[in-house]
Design a protein around this motif. Structure first.
Motif, PDB file in Angstrom:
ATOM      1  N   ASP A 144    -100.984  32.581 -33.985  1.00 29.46           N
ATOM      2  CA  ASP A 144    -100.905  32.732 -32.532  1.00 29.46           C
ATOM      3  C   ASP A 144    -100.831  34.200 -32.130  1.00 29.46           C
ATOM      4  O   ASP A 144    -101.459  34.624 -31.147  1.00 29.46           O
ATOM      5  CB  ASP A 144     -99.686  31.969 -32.002  1.00 29.46           C
ATOM      6  CG  ASP A 144     -98.398  32.392 -32.702  1.00 29.46           C
ATOM      7  OD1 ASP A 144     -98.498  32.954 -33.818  1.00 29.46           O
ATOM      8  OD2 ASP A 144     -97.311  32.165 -32.153  1.00 29.46           O
ATOM      9  N   GLU A 145    -100.074  34.997 -32.901  1.00 28.59           N
ATOM     10  CA  GLU A 145    -100.001  36.426 -32.601  1.00 28.59           C
ATOM     11  C   GLU A 145    -101.354  37.097 -32.847  1.00 28.59           C
ATOM     12  O   GLU A 145    -101.765  37.991 -32.090  1.00 28.59           O
ATOM     13  CB  GLU A 145     -98.928  37.084 -33.466  1.00 28.59           C
ATOM     14  CG  GLU A 145     -97.520  36.556 -33.197  1.00 28.59           C
ATOM     15  CD  GLU A 145     -96.489  37.202 -34.080  1.00 28.59           C
ATOM     16  OE1 GLU A 145     -96.873  38.103 -34.873  1.00 28.59           O
ATOM     17  OE2 GLU A 145     -95.305  36.827 -34.001  1.00 28.59           O
ATOM     18  N   PHE A 146    -102.044  36.673 -33.916  1.00 29.42           N
ATOM     19  CA  PHE A 146    -103.357  37.257 -34.202  1.00 29.42           C
ATOM     20  C   PHE A 146    -104.345  36.939 -33.086  1.00 29.42           C
ATOM     21  O   PHE A 146    -105.105  37.813 -32.649  1.00 29.42           O
ATOM     22  CB  PHE A 146    -103.869  36.725 -35.538  1.00 29.42           C
ATOM     23  CG  PHE A 146    -105.296  37.122 -35.847  1.00 29.42           C
ATOM     24  CD1 PHE A 146    -105.592  38.396 -36.283  1.00 29.42           C
ATOM     25  CD2 PHE A 146    -106.334  36.216 -35.672  1.00 29.42           C
ATOM     26  CE1 PHE A 146    -106.900  38.766 -36.563  1.00 29.42           C
ATOM     27  CE2 PHE A 146    -107.642  36.572 -35.947  1.00 29.42           C
ATOM     28  CZ  PHE A 146    -107.929  37.862 -36.395  1.00 29.42           C
ATOM     29  N   LEU A 147    -104.338  35.681 -32.613  1.00 34.16           N
ATOM     30  CA  LEU A 147    -105.263  35.301 -31.543  1.00 34.16           C
ATOM     31  C   LEU A 147    -104.926  36.009 -30.235  1.00 34.16           C
ATOM     32  O   LEU A 147    -105.826  36.350 -29.456  1.00 34.16           O
ATOM     33  CB  LEU A 147    -105.232  33.785 -31.354  1.00 34.16           C
ATOM     34  CG  LEU A 147    -105.788  32.949 -32.517  1.00 34.16           C
ATOM     35  CD1 LEU A 147    -105.665  31.462 -32.202  1.00 34.16           C
ATOM     36  CD2 LEU A 147    -107.232  33.316 -32.812  1.00 34.16           C
ATOM     37  N   SER A 148    -103.652  36.220 -29.986  1.00 29.46           N
ATOM     38  CA  SER A 148    -103.273  36.912 -28.753  1.00 29.46           C
ATOM     39  C   SER A 148    -103.658  38.391 -28.788  1.00 29.46           C
ATOM     40  O   SER A 148    -103.967  38.987 -27.749  1.00 29.46           O
ATOM     41  CB  SER A 148    -101.769  36.774 -28.507  1.00 29.46           C
ATOM     42  OG  SER A 148    -101.030  37.372 -29.565  1.00 29.46           O
ATOM     43  N   ASP A 149    -103.644  38.995 -29.990  1.00 28.05           N
ATOM     44  CA  ASP A 149    -104.005  40.411 -30.115  1.00 28.05           C
ATOM     45  C   ASP A 149    -105.499  40.625 -30.330  1.00 28.05           C
ATOM     46  O   ASP A 149    -105.980  41.760 -30.196  1.00 28.05           O
ATOM     47  CB  ASP A 149    -103.248  41.051 -31.284  1.00 28.05           C
ATOM     48  CG  ASP A 149    -101.743  41.047 -31.060  1.00 28.05           C
ATOM     49  OD1 ASP A 149    -101.333  40.970 -29.884  1.00 28.05           O
ATOM     50  OD2 ASP A 149    -100.992  41.112 -32.048  1.00 28.05           O
ATOM     51  N   ALA A 150    -106.236  39.552 -30.685  1.00 25.61           N
ATOM     52  CA  ALA A 150    -107.657  39.710 -31.006  1.00 25.61           C
ATOM     53  C   ALA A 150    -108.478  40.256 -29.841  1.00 25.61           C
ATOM     54  O   ALA A 150    -109.305  41.159 -30.050  1.00 25.61           O
ATOM     55  CB  ALA A 150    -108.230  38.376 -31.499  1.00 25.61           C
ATOM     56  N   ARG A 165    -111.830  44.656 -27.784  1.00 23.60           N
ATOM     57  CA  ARG A 165    -112.141  45.573 -26.686  1.00 23.60           C
ATOM     58  C   ARG A 165    -112.010  47.023 -27.128  1.00 23.60           C
ATOM     59  O   ARG A 165    -112.879  47.859 -26.825  1.00 23.60           O
ATOM     60  CB  ARG A 165    -111.220  45.290 -25.503  1.00 23.60           C
ATOM     61  CG  ARG A 165    -111.574  46.133 -24.275  1.00 23.60           C
ATOM     62  CD  ARG A 165    -110.662  45.843 -23.108  1.00 23.60           C
ATOM     63  NE  ARG A 165    -109.281  46.199 -23.379  1.00 23.60           N
ATOM     64  CZ  ARG A 165    -108.314  45.326 -23.585  1.00 23.60           C
ATOM     65  NH1 ARG A 165    -108.563  44.031 -23.545  1.00 23.60           N
ATOM     66  NH2 ARG A 165    -107.073  45.726 -23.824  1.00 23.60           N
ATOM     67  N   ASP A 166    -110.932  47.330 -27.870  1.00 22.71           N
ATOM     68  CA  ASP A 166    -110.761  48.700 -28.362  1.00 22.71           C
ATOM     69  C   ASP A 166    -111.879  49.088 -29.323  1.00 22.71           C
ATOM     70  O   ASP A 166    -112.363  50.231 -29.304  1.00 22.71           O
ATOM     71  CB  ASP A 166    -109.400  48.838 -29.044  1.00 22.71           C
ATOM     72  CG  ASP A 166    -108.249  48.644 -28.072  1.00 22.71           C
ATOM     73  OD1 ASP A 166    -108.474  48.791 -26.851  1.00 22.71           O
ATOM     74  OD2 ASP A 166    -107.134  48.326 -28.532  1.00 22.71           O
ATOM     75  N   ALA A 167    -112.283  48.120 -30.167  1.00 18.29           N
ATOM     76  CA  ALA A 167    -113.360  48.422 -31.120  1.00 18.29           C
ATOM     77  C   ALA A 167    -114.678  48.673 -30.400  1.00 18.29           C
ATOM     78  O   ALA A 167    -115.454  49.573 -30.776  1.00 18.29           O
ATOM     79  CB  ALA A 167    -113.499  47.272 -32.114  1.00 18.29           C
ATOM     80  N   VAL A 172    -117.908  46.309 -35.687  1.00 14.89           N
ATOM     81  CA  VAL A 172    -117.995  45.218 -34.716  1.00 14.89           C
ATOM     82  C   VAL A 172    -119.324  44.489 -34.871  1.00 14.89           C
ATOM     83  O   VAL A 172    -119.398  43.255 -34.910  1.00 14.89           O
ATOM     84  CB  VAL A 172    -117.829  45.754 -33.285  1.00 14.89           C
ATOM     85  CG1 VAL A 172    -118.011  44.640 -32.274  1.00 14.89           C
ATOM     86  CG2 VAL A 172    -116.467  46.406 -33.120  1.00 14.89           C
ATOM     87  N   VAL A 173    -120.415  45.247 -34.990  1.00 16.20           N
ATOM     88  CA  VAL A 173    -121.734  44.641 -35.150  1.00 16.20           C
ATOM     89  C   VAL A 173    -121.866  43.985 -36.517  1.00 16.20           C
ATOM     90  O   VAL A 173    -122.392  42.873 -36.648  1.00 16.20           O
ATOM     91  CB  VAL A 173    -122.835  45.706 -34.957  1.00 16.20           C
ATOM     92  CG1 VAL A 173    -124.218  45.096 -35.132  1.00 16.20           C
ATOM     93  CG2 VAL A 173    -122.708  46.348 -33.588  1.00 16.20           C
TER      94      VAL A 173
END
Length: 378
Positions: free
Chosen positions: A201-207, A212-214, A222-223
């Motif tokens: 849940d923490e990973f999904l909330s921070d994803a 966006r930062d990436a 990212v690509v």
């Protein structure tokens, strides 16, 4: 006095262990009683109850309030006799002191039953429940449960999944057999526990923030991650198609379809992992002058593992008759053992090449770091 701080002991643990009769009234008398009870039984929760009563009395006195402390207990083996003994001690305190209100200090659910008896003699302004943190008594479960229900995060983590599971039980029992229903419910609860235990849940909330930062920072990974996800989906799809397509031997065992899935999906999965690791390596090269050895080893390790896994899967499938023998340059046919050896040797060679390249890169980086101070000195 205006306020009486009452430490209530219905089971008469204090009187039985110290040999003193109650009520015990006064700051110094109760302080001495704490020492006597602690020496008689250091593990008794009554010590904490007495100390809590002393602290409450001190706080009231610090607020310029006329407060006094008293300890009462039930001096009878029966529950009714203990309650009557407490009532008599309360009547004695009411006659001796002019009490306007009382603060009751208790340490168990059994002592809490005496609160109505106290309320019949004095106006009770507060009830202080003392729960010892190290207590393993079952009687403290009541208070721990109240604290648990008061924690919003624990309620949402445990009670919500449990309630959903209980609501699904009748629906599953109507549609399926009891065994299937219980298996589905156990799988659901296991998924919830893994979801919280692995901090998914923490990973999904921070994803979203990380993505966006990436994107804003212009990272190549990212690509490459998107390409790797597509390649992984292709590999899984081809592996699933190979299971549905009957092999040469037409075997319907579980082992052969699993090997077919691995054999056809491993190249694509290895290519996906190679693409993702290459993107991460490019980010390191662009973002910093030095590259970690682990990032250099990862692409070669992925290729080596892919070769070895595909080799073993092909060896087992050839022995089963699911694959034709491999022909080298259209002339030399390789046996299953030779084919397996070729894949193993190729995996080892790729791994050794990766180690050598990583070592050379790390040596060059180390030389640059060592030469930099010399150039500055010159």
């Amino acid at each position: 006095m205006t306020t009486l701080v009452l430490c209530v002991d219905r089971a008469n643990d204090i009187g039985r262990k110290t040999g003193l009769s109650t009520p015990v009234v006064g700051w110094e008398a109760v302080r001495s009683l704490v020492t006597d009870v602690g020496l008689a039984d250091p593990e008794d929760s009554s010590v904490n109850c007495l100390l809590a009563a002393l602290r409450t009395t001190r706080e009231l006195r610090d607020e310029r309030e006329d407060a006094e402390i008293a300890v009462i207990s039930g001096t009878s083996d029966s529950a009714v006799g203990a309650d009557r003994a407490v009532a008599r001690q309360l009547d004695d305190l009411a006659e001796r002191y002019d009490v306007e209100s009382a603060v009751v200090v208790i340490d168990s659910a059994e002592d809490e039953r005496l609160v109505p008896v106290v309320e019949s003699r004095f106006r009770v302004d507060a009830v202080d429940r003392v729960v010892v943190r190290q207590a393993h008594d079952i009687e403290s479960t009541y208070y721990l449960l109240k604290q648990f229900l008061g924690d919003e995060e624990l309620r949402s983590t445990i009670l919500v999944p449990l309630g959903v599971g209980l609501l699904l039980v009748p629906l599953l029992l109507v549609q399926f057999t009891p065994a299937v229903a219980m298996a589905g419910l156990a799988a659901l609860m296991g998924a919830v526990l893994l979801y919280k235990g692995l901090a998914i849940d923490e990973f999904l909330s921070d994803a979203p923030d990380q993505v966006r930062d990436a994107l804003y920072s212009g990272q190549v990974s990212v690509v490459t991650y998107a390409v790797a996800a597509g390649l992984a989906i292709v590999g899984l799809f081809l592996g699933a198609l190979s299971i549905r397509t009957p092999g040469v031997g037409g075997s319907e065992e579980v082992l052969v379809p699993s090997l077919l899935f691995v054999y056809h999906s491993v190249p694509w999965l290895a290519l996906a992992a190679l693409t993702a690791s290459a993107g991460r390596l490019l980010d390191e090269l662009i973002g910093s002058e030095r590259v970690s050895t682990s990032y250099m080893n990862l692409p070669f390790g992925v290729v080596a593992i892919g070769l070895v896994v595909r080799g073993f899967a092909g060896f087992l499938l050839e022995r089963q008759g699911e694959l034709a023998n491999l022909e080298l340059l259209g002339r030399l046919a390789l046996t299953p053992v030779q084919r397996l050896a070729m894949f193993i040797v190729a995996g080892i060679v790729v791994s050794v090449v990766g180690v050598r390249i990583s070592a050379s890169v790390s040596d060059e980086t180390l030389d640059d770091v060592v030469d930099a101070p010399r150039e500055n000195e010159s």
